[in-house]
Each structure stands twice: as C-alpha cells, then as structure tokens.
Enzyme design. Structure first.
Site, PDB file in Angstrom:
ATOM      1  N   ASN A  94       8.509  -3.834   4.317  1.00 26.24           N
ATOM      2  CA  ASN A  94       9.477  -4.184   3.281  1.00 26.24           C
ATOM      3  C   ASN A  94       8.870  -3.810   1.928  1.00 26.24           C
ATOM      4  O   ASN A  94       7.945  -4.458   1.460  1.00 26.24           O
ATOM      5  CB  ASN A  94       9.757  -5.701   3.356  1.00 26.24           C
ATOM      6  CG  ASN A  94      10.626  -6.192   2.214  1.00 26.24           C
ATOM      7  OD1 ASN A  94      11.235  -5.402   1.491  1.00 26.24           O
ATOM      8  ND2 ASN A  94      10.679  -7.505   2.048  1.00 26.24           N
ATOM      9  N   GLU A 148       8.712 -15.914   8.810  1.00 26.74           N
ATOM     10  CA  GLU A 148       7.875 -15.688   7.632  1.00 26.74           C
ATOM     11  C   GLU A 148       7.659 -17.016   6.907  1.00 26.74           C
ATOM     12  O   GLU A 148       8.509 -17.425   6.099  1.00 26.74           O
ATOM     13  CB  GLU A 148       8.550 -14.700   6.690  1.00 26.74           C
ATOM     14  CG  GLU A 148       8.796 -13.341   7.300  1.00 26.74           C
ATOM     15  CD  GLU A 148       8.892 -12.276   6.240  1.00 26.74           C
ATOM     16  OE1 GLU A 148       8.043 -11.379   6.233  1.00 26.74           O
ATOM     17  OE2 GLU A 148       9.797 -12.357   5.390  1.00 26.74           O
ATOM     18  N   GLY A 169       2.982 -12.921   0.309  1.00 25.22           N
ATOM     19  CA  GLY A 169       2.427 -12.422  -0.953  1.00 25.22           C
ATOM     20  C   GLY A 169       1.347 -13.315  -1.547  1.00 25.22           C
ATOM     21  O   GLY A 169       0.962 -13.139  -2.699  1.00 25.22           O
ATOM     22  N   SER A 191       1.427 -12.034   4.492  1.00 28.54           N
ATOM     23  CA  SER A 191       0.056 -11.549   4.241  1.00 28.54           C
ATOM     24  C   SER A 191      -0.598 -10.962   5.482  1.00 28.54           C
ATOM     25  O   SER A 191      -1.788 -11.174   5.742  1.00 28.54           O
ATOM     26  CB  SER A 191      -0.811 -12.665   3.642  1.00 28.54           C
ATOM     27  OG  SER A 191      -0.274 -13.071   2.399  1.00 28.54           O
TER      28      SER A 191
HETATM   29  C1  PEP Z   1       7.359 -10.089   3.110  1.00 37.66           C
HETATM   30  O1  PEP Z   1       7.725 -10.112   1.962  1.00 37.66           O
HETATM   31  O2  PEP Z   1       8.179  -9.977   4.040  1.00 37.66           O
HETATM   32  C2  PEP Z   1       5.929 -10.187   3.377  1.00 37.66           C
HETATM   33  C3  PEP Z   1       5.539 -10.486   4.568  1.00 37.66           C
HETATM   34  O3  PEP Z   1       5.086  -9.954   2.295  1.00 37.66           O
HETATM   35  P1  PEP Z   1       3.480  -9.899   2.326  1.00 37.66           P
HETATM   36  O4  PEP Z   1       3.087  -9.100   3.527  1.00 37.66           O
HETATM   37  O5  PEP Z   1       3.107  -9.236   1.047  1.00 37.66           O
HETATM   38  O6  PEP Z   1       3.021 -11.317   2.421  1.00 37.66           O
END
Ligand code: PEP
Length: 252
Positions: free
Chosen positions: A9, A169, A175, A215
């Site tokens: 993404n 998630e 993030g 992350s």
């Molecule tokens: C996301 O926004 O779907 C995500 C998993 O972000 P990150 O990998 O940066 O935590």
C-alpha cells in the site's frame, strides 16, 4: 490451499515518475525471483493507477486501488467508483484501511456498501480491520475485530468470499515501527478464522487468505508469515522500497 499474498500500500506517496519507476523495479525483481505461488499486489495512488497498470501489463503483479466510493456515479466531488477503476484495468481495491476509518470517518456501514459495490463490479477486495491500542490494552481486541468483520461482511453470501482477502492490521502497529509478535498475529488470525467458521463453516474459513499488516519488514516477515493462519502481508512503509518489498515477498 489458500493463496499467499503480499500487497504493498503506497498510500499518498510517489508522483507519476516515482510510481512508474517503483512499479517497474518491483516487476523486474518479481520476475527474477521466480516466485512459487505468491501473489504480489501494488497499490499506487488513484492518479497514477492507469499508468502503473500499463507499465506492468506483462508483469506478474496486480495493481490495486487504495479506496473507492460505493456509488457508481453522481454528485460525489473528488470520489472514484468501482466502474471507473475497472475501466482503467484495476480489478482489486483495498477497503477499510484504518487511515480511511480514522481520517475520513469511514464507518462499518459505509464499508459494507463499498464491499457490495466492488463485488457487484466483479472486483477483488482486500478488506482491512484491526483494533486500536486502547482496545488491546483493555483486552477488547477480539470483540472489536469480530464486530468490524460482522458489520461489514456478514451480510454476504458464502460465494462472495472467493473475491475477498482479509487484512488484520492492529492500528497500534501501523507505521509505528511496533509490530504484533508472531504469536499475537497468529492468535488473532486463528480467532478471525474461527469467526468465519462460526458463520460460514470450516471449508470456507479455511479458504480465505488472511494477511497481517503493521510494520512488517524484511527482518520480521519470515517469522510472521511462518504462522499457520498468516497468509501474507499488507505492507505500508517497506513497500516503498523495491528491495525491502521483495525481501518480504520472498519471505515465505
Ligand atoms: C499499512 O498501512 O497498511 C501498513 C501496514 O503500514 P506499515 O507497514 O507502514 O506499518
């Protein structure tokens, strides 16, 4: 066998030049790594979708949108419909991302309508959900996740799940550099699969891919993906670098 999927993404990052460059780098690396069965998806911002679709036409990667509206057309300034996405060759859409829920006030009810519109238009959906930190601290994470899934998806007939991938998630891990432990991810994924079993039966629950997001990086992907109910990842930050993304794609 469930599909193994890694989706990137890109959020509101990369202008046209950078989007094409990254897409081509990913496509080349995917070709070189001769993947056995892992499906790779990238999700650039709306304005760059068509060019990225064209740039990756013969590659083994799919291009997804990060969002869409639930109506087909009309007076919805700034919005994009499923039909419009399909008209430029985009057949997959991410729905329910926590940033859409938090910053754009998307509710379960709106998401149910978006899922319906995507399915009516024969699109594939990556449906995101997950608890915030307070939910986890108070031990309510399963209750929250169950209600997000039920409210947005449990009106659907079983067949619809052929076109749906789930993405758990935990918002506290997106993030932030903080990742759910592989055990926390596995526990929640097993709970999600049980929730699907309770409603639709084991056969369907066993067929739905459930991705982990939050992350996920080259250094932790292997351990997370090794868990029984984790079928891949939805990747944010690390998807913006072709080497890091491919290291995650090949972590299975
Ligand atoms: C996301 O926004 O779907 C995500 C998993 O972000 P990150 O990998 O940066 O935590």
């Amino acid at each position: 066998m469930r599909k193994q999927i890694v989706a990137g993404n890109w959020k509101m990052n990369n202008d046209l030049k950078a989007s094409k460059k990254l897409a081509i780098q990913v496509a080349k690396k995917v070709k070189k790594s001769n993947l056995k069965g892992t499906k790779v998806i990238i999700a650039p911002t709306f304005v760059n979708l068509e060019r990225v679709v064209k740039a990756t036409k013969n590659a083994k990667i799919k291009v997804a949108a990060q969002n869409m509206h639930f109506e087909e057309s009309g007076a919805y300034t700034g919005e994009v419909s499923a039909q419009m996405l399909k008209s430029i060759g985009v057949k997959t859409v991410i729905l329910g991302h926590s940033e859409r829920r938090e910053y754009f006030s998307e509710t379960d009810e709106m998401l149910a309508k978006k899922v319906n519109s995507a399915l009516v238009n024969k699109m594939n959906v990556i449906f995101c959900f997950g608890e915030v930190l307070e939910d986890r601290k108070s031990g309510n994470q399963e209750k929250v996740v169950e209600s997000q899934i039920k409210n947005a998806l449990f009106h659907l007939k079983a067949e619809a799940f052929k076109n749906i991938v789930l993405a758990y998630e935990p918002v506290w891990a997106i993030g932030t550099g903080e990742t759910a432990t592989p055990e926390q991810a596995q526990d929640m994924h097993a709970f999600i699969r049980q929730t699907l079993t309770n409603k639709y039966g084991e056969e369907l629950a066993e067929s739905v891919s459930i991705l982990y997001g939050g992350s996920c990086k080259p250094g932790n992907a292997k351990e997370i993906f090794s868990k029984k109910d984790v079928d891949g990842g939805l990747i944010g930050g690390a998807a913006l670098n072709a080497d890091d993304f491919l290291a995650i794609v090949t972590a299975f």
